[in-house]
Design an enzyme around this catalytic site. Structure first.
Site, PDB file in Angstrom:
ATOM      1  N   ARG A 128       0.861  -1.190   0.000  1.00 59.10           N
ATOM      2  CA  ARG A 128       0.000   0.000   0.000  1.00 59.10           C
ATOM      3  C   ARG A 128       0.895   1.237   0.000  1.00 59.10           C
ATOM      4  NH1 ARG A 128      -3.429  -0.087   4.991  1.00 59.10           N
ATOM      5  NH2 ARG A 128      -4.668  -1.627   3.857  1.00 59.10           N
ATOM      6  N   ARG A 197      -1.540   6.877   9.475  1.00 62.45           N
ATOM      7  CA  ARG A 197      -1.690   6.345   8.121  1.00 62.45           C
ATOM      8  C   ARG A 197      -1.745   7.512   7.114  1.00 62.45           C
ATOM      9  NH1 ARG A 197      -3.843   1.048   8.345  1.00 62.45           N
ATOM     10  NH2 ARG A 197      -3.074   0.004  10.222  1.00 62.45           N
ATOM     11  N   CYS A 498     -14.681  -3.004   0.154  1.00 60.35           N
ATOM     12  CA  CYS A 498     -13.301  -3.373   0.430  1.00 60.35           C
ATOM     13  C   CYS A 498     -12.926  -4.569  -0.455  1.00 60.35           C
ATOM     14  CB  CYS A 498     -13.129  -3.716   1.901  1.00 60.35           C
ATOM     15  SG  CYS A 498     -13.990  -5.249   2.391  1.00 60.35           S
ATOM     16  N   CYS A 504      -7.843 -11.060   1.554  1.00 58.40           N
ATOM     17  CA  CYS A 504      -7.860 -10.526   2.919  1.00 58.40           C
ATOM     18  C   CYS A 504      -8.107 -11.654   3.920  1.00 58.40           C
ATOM     19  CB  CYS A 504      -8.939  -9.464   3.061  1.00 58.40           C
ATOM     20  SG  CYS A 504      -9.040  -8.799   4.745  1.00 58.40           S
ATOM     21  N   CYS A 544     -15.971  -7.936   6.436  1.00 54.30           N
ATOM     22  CA  CYS A 544     -15.828  -8.187   7.870  1.00 54.30           C
ATOM     23  C   CYS A 544     -16.209  -6.909   8.604  1.00 54.30           C
ATOM     24  CB  CYS A 544     -14.398  -8.629   8.201  1.00 54.30           C
ATOM     25  SG  CYS A 544     -13.221  -7.259   8.365  1.00 54.30           S
TER      26      CYS A 544
END
Length: 639
Positions: A128, A197, A498, A504, A544
């Protein structure tokens, strides 16, 4: 809410939203507080029970009895994020060990396995990037596009925090990929892990004082909170610290200032120390009225305040937002940020640093479920939190300044930048750039030497376009399936998901791979109950409960709670100023129409003029809506 920050009408909430309980408007959930650690493990002073102060030197002997999570021990022993990652990267194994897995997050990567492949562990890494404001220079975009083909799975993923994700990188290629990113004006440092972040800001390249100031502030905050130890460059470019631009002197000054006891003197990490932060930390900067960044979902939300002449003079600051939760653990919850106060523009870096240090010193480090700053503020209350921050800031916060109502801005389509150039916001379903669309975008970006920005809604903005290029660019994009916004279903324009399965490890069901069929089914329900084709609701889906696509702000949120099963959340509003609530659990994918058809039919038949679906569900109440759903199953209309 304290008198210092005034009434809710000052914070951009109007109409139906202003009538909601404070727990949903400003994020003070009326829930049982998370269980604190036992008194035997607590610290002294103003710290709450179970909190562990960050350290820059080995713990004293009596402190070893303090309960800490495993990750805290890994961070402490890592020599500032180096060991054992440095050894694991050169081993012959296709994966790295658990300690290194925790550390590589700080370097911007997660170890993953392909869950579609049964019977063996098929290891790869997701990288990322870190792009404050979503800014991506031409050189970096082209490099990322090439890396996706040569070392990834042939696609780029635009994220909800204005970054790239590159999936499928093998361990043996990690150093090549990361060094290429670094040498092409990019970075992955701090894109994951227990630190600050990527810093969000409005993605539109408007030549406008407040927008430019917000973007510059976001870049300065990102620089202030970037790790300083040098481990990142040691591991990926053999110690060569490649800088694309010299750090502004005000950033260096703010980082080094220790006049209020914020820093670890003589430490390679003056702000973070050896322990960094208790958990991830998210910051967004925006201008008054622009909620393209989901401002209330961040640990810190910074809003530019301008004077009557349009000159930026300071900032309103929100604190304590966050989306993550755990199924069936009611002491975990999504939360909207609270107003903290106002600071003049010259103080913003010091105020942000003071907030970060307050979380560093008081956030829980014993149980990571409760380590985000939202739980500290929920436990303390905003007044105590403000008082503690003011100790590190060295000043009192001023009263919140009035703000207009929030609006969601997508920045899609053709728009004037304000300097004679155009920009074009490209809608990208789920942020997944691949196939012919990826090839065409590269050709356009390369041919016209364009910089781009990534939006918090997973879209891409092409910047600095001459008027003469408009027609050929529009035509090329359309041929690649990248349609103008007017030709895209409105449901798709605001929807987010997502990545979830197959890579994931936390995903309980599909999100990205499932959202487009779900949107088509929602549109079919709209057609069936008489809702117009230009109407829409904000739909967000996650695999999730961690909330990466911010489903708890959606008018209709789907949160994976099992294989082909979702919780349904209702009550967010189109401008992302209201927190949704859980409406129904364990709704099977095959059965979603049994819930959505009665809800949308009732909305269509009984809504007030101009009333959004989210506002309608809030006004109607969940008891009535559940009655409608239950009675529908027995009605002729359901047959």
């Amino acid at each position: 809410m304290s008198a210092a920050v005034g009434g809710a009408e000052l914070h951009g909430f109007r109409g139906a939203a202003a009538q909601l309980p404070r727990s949903r408007m400003l994020g003070r959930p009326l829930r049982v507080a998370p269980p604190a650690a036992s008194a035997a493990t607590g610290g002294g002073g103003g710290s709450s029970a179970g909190s562990i102060r960050a350290v820059s030197a080995p713990l004293k002997k009596d402190a070893t009895e303090v309960k800490r999570s495993k990750v805290e021990i890994i961070k402490e022993k890592s020599n500032f994020l180096r060991y054992p990652l440095n050894e694991e990267l050169v081993s012959e194994a296709p994966n790295i060990n658990e300690d290194a897995v925790q550390l590589i997050k700080f370097h911007g990567s997660y170890q993953q396995t392909d869950r579609d492949v049964r019977g063996q562990k098929n290891y790869s890494f997701m990288l990322r990037t870190k792009n404050p404001c979503g800014k991506v220079p031409n050189q970096l975009y082209l490099a990322m596009d090439t890396l996706a083909d040569e070392f990834g799975i042939g696609t780029l993923r635009l994220t909800t925090r204005q970054t790239f994700q590159l999936h499928g990188v093998l361990k043996k290629n990690l150093k090549t990929v990361l060094s290429t990113v670094i040498k092409n004006m990019g970075s992955t440092l701090g894109a994951c892990g227990d630190l600050n972040r990527n810093v969000l800001a409005p993605a539109a390249p408007y030549v406008r004082k407040d927008i430019l100031f917000a973007q510059q502030t976001a870049e300065n905050i990102a620089a202030l909170l970037t790790p300083q130890s040098g481990a990142y460059y040691d591991l990926w470019v053999d110690g060569e610290k490649i800088m694309s631009a010299e750090e502004p002197p005000e950033v260096t000054k703010a980082r080094n200032d220790n006049s209020h006891g914020t820093n670890f003197p003589d430490s390679p990490e003056p702000i973070y120390g050896t322990q960094y932060l208790p958990r991830k930390f998210k910051i967004a900067v925006t201008v008054a009225g622009d909620n393209s960044v989901d401002i209330l979902t961040n640990d810190i939300g910074v809003v530019v305040v301008s004077d009557d002449a349009g000159e930026p003079v300071g900032f309103n600051i929100y604190v304590g937002g966050g989306m993550g939760r755990t199924h069936r653990v009611e002491t975990t919850f999504p939360r909207l940020a609270d107003p903290l106060g106002y600071v003049p523009k010259e103080d913003i870096l010091y105020a942000v640093k003071a907030i970060v240090v307050t979380q560093r010193e008081n956030g829980r480090r014993d149980d990571r479920k409760y380590s985000r700053m939202k739980y500290l503020i929920d436990r303390w209350g905003i007044d105590k939190f403000r008082a503690e921050v003011e100790k590190y800031y060295g000043k009192k916060f001023e009263s919140f300044r009035p703000l207009p109502e929030w609006q969601f801005n997508s920045y899609l389509g053709w728009q004037e930048q304000g300097d004679g150039k155009l920009f074009y916001g490209v809608h990208v379903d789920n942020g997944r750039v691949g196939g012919q669309a990826k090839k065409t975008l590269r050709e356009i970006i390369e041919k016209y030497n364009l910089d781009v920005t990534i939006t918090p809604n997973q879209n891409l903005i092409l910047c600095g376009i001459d008027q003469a290029w408009r027609e050929p660019i529009t035509s090329a994009l359309a041929q690649a399936g990248l349609l103008e916004p007017k030709d895209v279903d409105p449901l798709n324009l605001t929807a987010m998901a997502c990545p979830a399965l197959p890579l994931c490890p936390l995903a309980q069901t599909e999100a990205e791979r499932g959202i487009l069929p779900i949107l088509k089914r929602i549109r079919a329900v709209f057609d069936k109950v008489g809702i117009k084709d230009y109407e829409s609701v904000v739909v967000r889906i996650t695999g999730c409960p961690n909330g990466c696509a911010r489903p708890y702000m959606a008018e209709l949120g789907f949160v994976g709670d099992g294989p082909k099963s979702y919780q349904i959340w209702l009550g967010g509003t189109p401008n992302q100023s209201t927190l949704a609530e859980s409406f129904m659990n364990k709704v099977k994918l095959d059965d979603i129409e049994k819930v959505l058809e009665p809800l949308f039919s009732y909305w269509n038949n009984t809504r007030q003029e101009g009333e959004s679906f989210g506002s309608f569900t809030n006004r109607t109440g969940f008891d009535k809506l559940k009655e409608v759903v239950n009675s529908w199953a027995e009605s002729p209309a359901a047959a």
